[in-house]
Design an enzyme around this catalytic site. Structure first.
Site, mmCIF file in Angstrom:
data_model
loop_
_atom_site.group_PDB
_atom_site.id
_atom_site.type_symbol
_atom_site.label_atom_id
_atom_site.label_comp_id
_atom_site.label_asym_id
_atom_site.label_seq_id
_atom_site.Cartn_x
_atom_site.Cartn_y
_atom_site.Cartn_z
ATOM 1 C CE LYS A 184 54.110 18.516 -33.717
ATOM 2 N NZ LYS A 184 53.914 17.267 -32.955
ATOM 3 C CG PHE A 203 57.091 23.378 -24.729
ATOM 4 C CD1 PHE A 203 55.931 24.127 -24.701
ATOM 5 C CD2 PHE A 203 56.994 22.008 -24.819
ATOM 6 C CE1 PHE A 203 54.690 23.528 -24.777
ATOM 7 C CE2 PHE A 203 55.747 21.385 -24.893
ATOM 8 C CZ PHE A 203 54.598 22.145 -24.868
#
Length: 284
Positions: A47, A119
């Site tokens: 993350k 992503f």
């Protein structure tokens, strides 16, 4: 008169988008990880502690719908398809990238440090595994050094996932993201995307600045914030003296950390962490 009106309408329709506000992009948002998740069905990535960005094929936008004033060279050669990603400098450098994006000017020197870590492909109709293959193909073909795919990997079980989390956090990372291999991209909160962090956090909107007392007299003592469900509470802990003197603007989305909930449903020991994004400017 009719001809003039038609000419004006044509100009408005053909005019390029400005750098002001737009509707917030329809982003796919994560839900929290829990023990029911079949970890082997998910792709896992770090993350990244950056600023969420949506490339619409022509321009970059924040989560709140603000045009990101990146230099022309930064986005030159990018694919002309929608891409979801994170503007990122490095671990522990959120304040730098956030400040750069909020500054609203094209500081070439500062932007040389930035990467857009991609992503997802919002416009692709396949599951995440299919989108990931196409994403890698597109970025390989673009060959732009600062346009990179977020590294994705698989783990066999929850124990391996927790081991990865500990390693990432020990190295200065924030946590992990999990994308289900078969999940389609859809806007809003989705179980197809999970976030795993060593502490609980959430977001709320600043609705007021509450005055400080004592050593904080003349400054902000706490932020009054509102969750998406309408519940309001104070955030005082975690604010630096500089943030108390110049607090996040009303309308800003902020992230706070907490430890469970009280019997009344309020976050326990809530502390301010950071501004996620500023309010979008009014329509021109």
């Amino acid at each position: 008169m009719r001809a003039c009106l038609l000419l004006l309408l044509s100009i408005l329709l053909l005019a390029p988008a400005g750098s002001g506000a737009a509707q917030p992009p329809p982003l796919m948002l994560a839900t929290d990880y829990d023990s029911s998740v079949e970890v082997a069905d998910y792709w896992v990535s770090e993350k990244l502690d950056g600023v969420r960005g949506r490339w619409d094929g022509h321009a970059l936008w924040t989560r709140g719908g603000r045009r990101i004033e990146a230099p022309d060279w930064f986005v030159a050669g990018w694919p002309t398809v929608a891409m979801d990603g994170e503007l990122w400098i490095g671990r522990g450098r959120f304040d730098e990238i956030s400040g750069l994006v909020r500054a609203g000017h094209r500081d070439d020197g500062a932007w040389r440090q930035v990467r857009f870590m991609v992503f997802d492909l919002p416009g692709h109709a396949g599951g995440f595994g299919e989108r990931l293959l196409e994403l890698r193909r597109l970025l390989d073909r673009a060959a732009v050094a600062w346009l990179q795919p977020v590294p994705q990997f698989r783990v066999p079980d929850a124990a391996a996932l927790q081991a990865r989390l500990r390693a990432v956090v020990a190295a200065g990372g924030e946590g992990l993201m999990l994308h289900h291999h078969d999940a389609r991209y859809r806007a809003g909160r989705s179980d197809g995307v999970r976030k795993l962090k060593p502490h609980a956090d959430a977001e709320a909107r600043v609705v007021a600045h509450l005055p400080g007392r004592g050593k904080y007299a003349g400054m902000t003592g706490a932020l009054l914030v509102e969750r998406a469900d309408g519940v309001r509470f104070r955030l005082g802990g975690g604010l630096t003296d500089a943030q108390r003197a110049a607090p996040p603007p009303v309308g800003s989305l902020v992230t706070y950390r907490y430890s469970g909930h009280t019997v009344n449903g309020l976050p326990r020991f809530a502390r301010f962490l950071r501004v996620r994004h500023e309010p979008a400017p009014p329509d021109p």
